[in-house]
Design a protein around this motif. Structure first.
Motif, short mmCIF file in Angstrom:
data_model
loop_
_atom_site.label_atom_id
_atom_site.label_comp_id
_atom_site.label_asym_id
_atom_site.label_seq_id
_atom_site.Cartn_x
_atom_site.Cartn_y
_atom_site.Cartn_z
N THR A 8 -8.96 59.63 114.05
CA THR A 8 -10.34 59.24 114.54
C THR A 8 -10.80 58.26 114.76
N ALA A 9 -10.57 57.59 113.58
CA ALA A 9 -11.25 56.00 113.34
C ALA A 9 -11.23 55.23 113.75
N GLY A 10 -9.72 55.51 114.09
CA GLY A 10 -9.79 53.78 115.18
C GLY A 10 -9.94 52.80 114.63
N ALA A 11 -10.29 51.32 114.78
CA ALA A 11 -10.45 50.25 114.10
C ALA A 11 -11.72 49.58 113.49
N ASP A 12 -12.16 50.84 112.57
CA ASP A 12 -13.04 50.82 111.61
C ASP A 12 -13.63 49.99 110.67
N GLY A 13 -12.50 49.07 110.79
CA GLY A 13 -12.76 47.35 109.88
C GLY A 13 -12.54 48.43 108.69
N ASP A 14 -11.97 49.96 108.03
CA ASP A 14 -11.48 49.92 106.32
C ASP A 14 -10.17 50.16 106.30
N PHE A 15 -9.69 49.28 105.62
CA PHE A 15 -7.90 49.72 105.58
C PHE A 15 -7.95 50.47 104.31
N GLY A 16 -7.87 51.88 104.86
CA GLY A 16 -7.67 52.80 104.25
C GLY A 16 -6.42 53.25 104.24
N GLU A 17 -5.82 54.07 104.02
CA GLU A 17 -4.88 55.37 103.40
C GLU A 17 -4.08 54.95 105.31
N THR A 18 -4.86 55.77 106.27
CA THR A 18 -3.77 55.96 107.39
C THR A 18 -3.63 54.55 107.90
N THR A 19 -4.69 53.60 107.39
CA THR A 19 -3.85 52.06 107.70
C THR A 19 -2.39 51.55 107.08
N THR A 20 -2.49 51.95 105.96
CA THR A 20 -1.82 51.96 105.11
C THR A 20 -0.57 51.63 105.14
N THR A 21 -0.37 53.61 105.47
CA THR A 21 0.78 53.81 106.84
C THR A 21 1.51 53.28 107.81
N ALA A 22 0.16 53.11 108.33
CA ALA A 22 1.04 52.48 109.90
C ALA A 22 1.46 51.29 109.42
N VAL A 23 0.71 49.86 108.87
CA VAL A 23 1.12 49.14 107.86
C VAL A 23 2.30 48.90 108.19
N LYS A 24 2.75 49.85 107.03
CA LYS A 24 4.12 50.07 106.55
C LYS A 24 5.01 50.54 107.50
N ALA A 25 5.13 51.62 108.34
CA ALA A 25 5.58 51.67 109.19
C ALA A 25 5.64 50.60 110.23
N PHE A 26 5.23 49.66 110.93
CA PHE A 26 5.39 48.22 111.25
C PHE A 26 6.27 47.57 110.64
N GLN A 27 5.55 47.18 109.45
CA GLN A 27 7.02 46.51 108.84
C GLN A 27 7.68 46.90 108.32
N ARG A 28 8.19 48.14 108.49
CA ARG A 28 9.91 47.74 108.17
C ARG A 28 10.21 48.34 110.14
N SER A 29 9.57 48.25 110.59
CA SER A 29 9.91 48.17 112.50
C SER A 29 10.25 46.91 112.25
N ALA A 30 10.23 45.87 111.76
CA ALA A 30 10.06 44.31 112.34
C ALA A 30 10.63 43.86 110.51
#
Ligand SMILES: [Zn+2]
Length: 309
Positions: free
Chosen positions: A194-216
């Motif tokens: 629900t936070a979306g693009a809130d500018g806070d690199f928290g746990e949810t964003t961390t998980t998403a970044v890792k998933a993207f990195q794995r896909s790449a």
């Protein structure tokens, strides 16, 4: 300090298998990175968050019921817990009374190789760690140069660094560069809640970044440097960015409206014949090409693009 549950902690990015409460985790990770940048060496820890049962097991292992101060096999370290005196056995390290340790509060780490209170690493920490809220105050009282806790909250200094013009972002960072990163992730279908693009690199964003990195095929370390930024740019293709919902909308439009059919046909053509369709398949002239094959063609293309990136 109050004992917290494991579910109230997050993993440290810089130390395998260790956890702290979120604010302390971010601050300590930032300290480790600053230390590495300043001295070219890593900081390692042996201990971090300790659940209550572990705390108790350690205490029971090192202390025995009764006041045995100075007796053979015992130290003079006597503590009170559960309405009784407990004396530490000789040859064991001190341990906090269960429920009172800052390890249980998830704010404290034990750092290896400090070199004692006058050691090189200790001196470096003395000058650097307080900027990140960490001090040896509690450790000093119990003669432990390795025991460093986050004793105050602080907005530690953030000096953005750049690699080849790209901002380097870490979990815990905040600001517009983080927002831009989050928008890229959301466009690619990663769920930031629900936070979306809130500018806070928290746990949810961390998980998403890792998933993207794995896909790449990048190391999933949540560090957004040149590699990850480039991968984000290079996969910036409509097909690759499309979420399942967007794809379904497209299919829907394709099936239902002439304008939709035209838009899709153009998108397909603009991507230089990327669809895995026969070379002579002209979508513009072939409205009979089914939605299912269209969807599966787009999906296979997404997979191919992600593999290339
Ligand atoms: Zn400790």
């Amino acid at each position: 300090m109050a004992q917290i549950a494991r579910s109230d902690t997050i993993p440290l990015e810089t130390q395998q298998g260790h956890r702290l409460e979120p604010a302390s985790a971010r601050a300590f990770d930032a300290l480790v990175r600053a230390y590495r940048a300043e001295y070219g060496e890593d900081l390692d820890i042996t201990d971090s968050f300790r659940p209550r049962d572990v705390q108790e097991r350690i205490f029971r292992d090192r202390y025995r019921v009764g006041n045995h101060a100075g007796e053979p096999g015992f130290t003079r370290d006597v503590r009170y817990w559960n309405g009784q005196a407990w004396t530490r056995r000789a040859g064991t390290a001190a341990a906090a009374v269960p429920g009172t340790s800052n390890h249980g509060a998830g704010t404290t780490v034990d750092i290896t190789g400090t070199g004692g209170f006058g050691g090189t690493v200790y001196k470096r920490l003395q000058s650097l760690a307080p900027k990140y809220g960490f001090t040896n105050d509690e450790g000093r009282r119990v003669d432990e140069s390795w025991h460093w806790g986050r004793t105050r909250s602080t907005s530690y200094p953030k000096t953005p660094t750049y690699e080849a013009g790209w901002p380097v972002l870490y979990p815990g960072d905040q600001g517009d560069d983080v927002k831009a990163l989050q928008r890229e992730l959301i466009q690619r279908g990663y769920d930031l809640g629900t936070a979306g693009a809130d500018g806070d690199f928290g746990e949810t964003t961390t998980t998403a970044v890792k998933a993207f990195q794995r896909s790449a095929d990048l190391t999933p370390d949540a560090r957004v440097g040149t590699g990850t930024q480039k991968a984000l740019t290079e996969t910036k293709d409509w097909f690759d960015m499309a979420t399942k919902k967007e794809l379904e909308d497209v299919i829907d439009a394709y099936v239902k409206s002439p304008a939709g059919r035209k838009a899709i046909a153009e998108a397909v053509w603009n991507t230089d014949g990327v669809l895995a369709a026969p070379a002579d398949t002209d979508v513009k002239k072939n409205p009979h090409w089914g939605a299912a094959s269209f969807l599966s063609a787009i999906r296979s293309q997404i997979v191919a693009l992600r593999k290339e990136s």
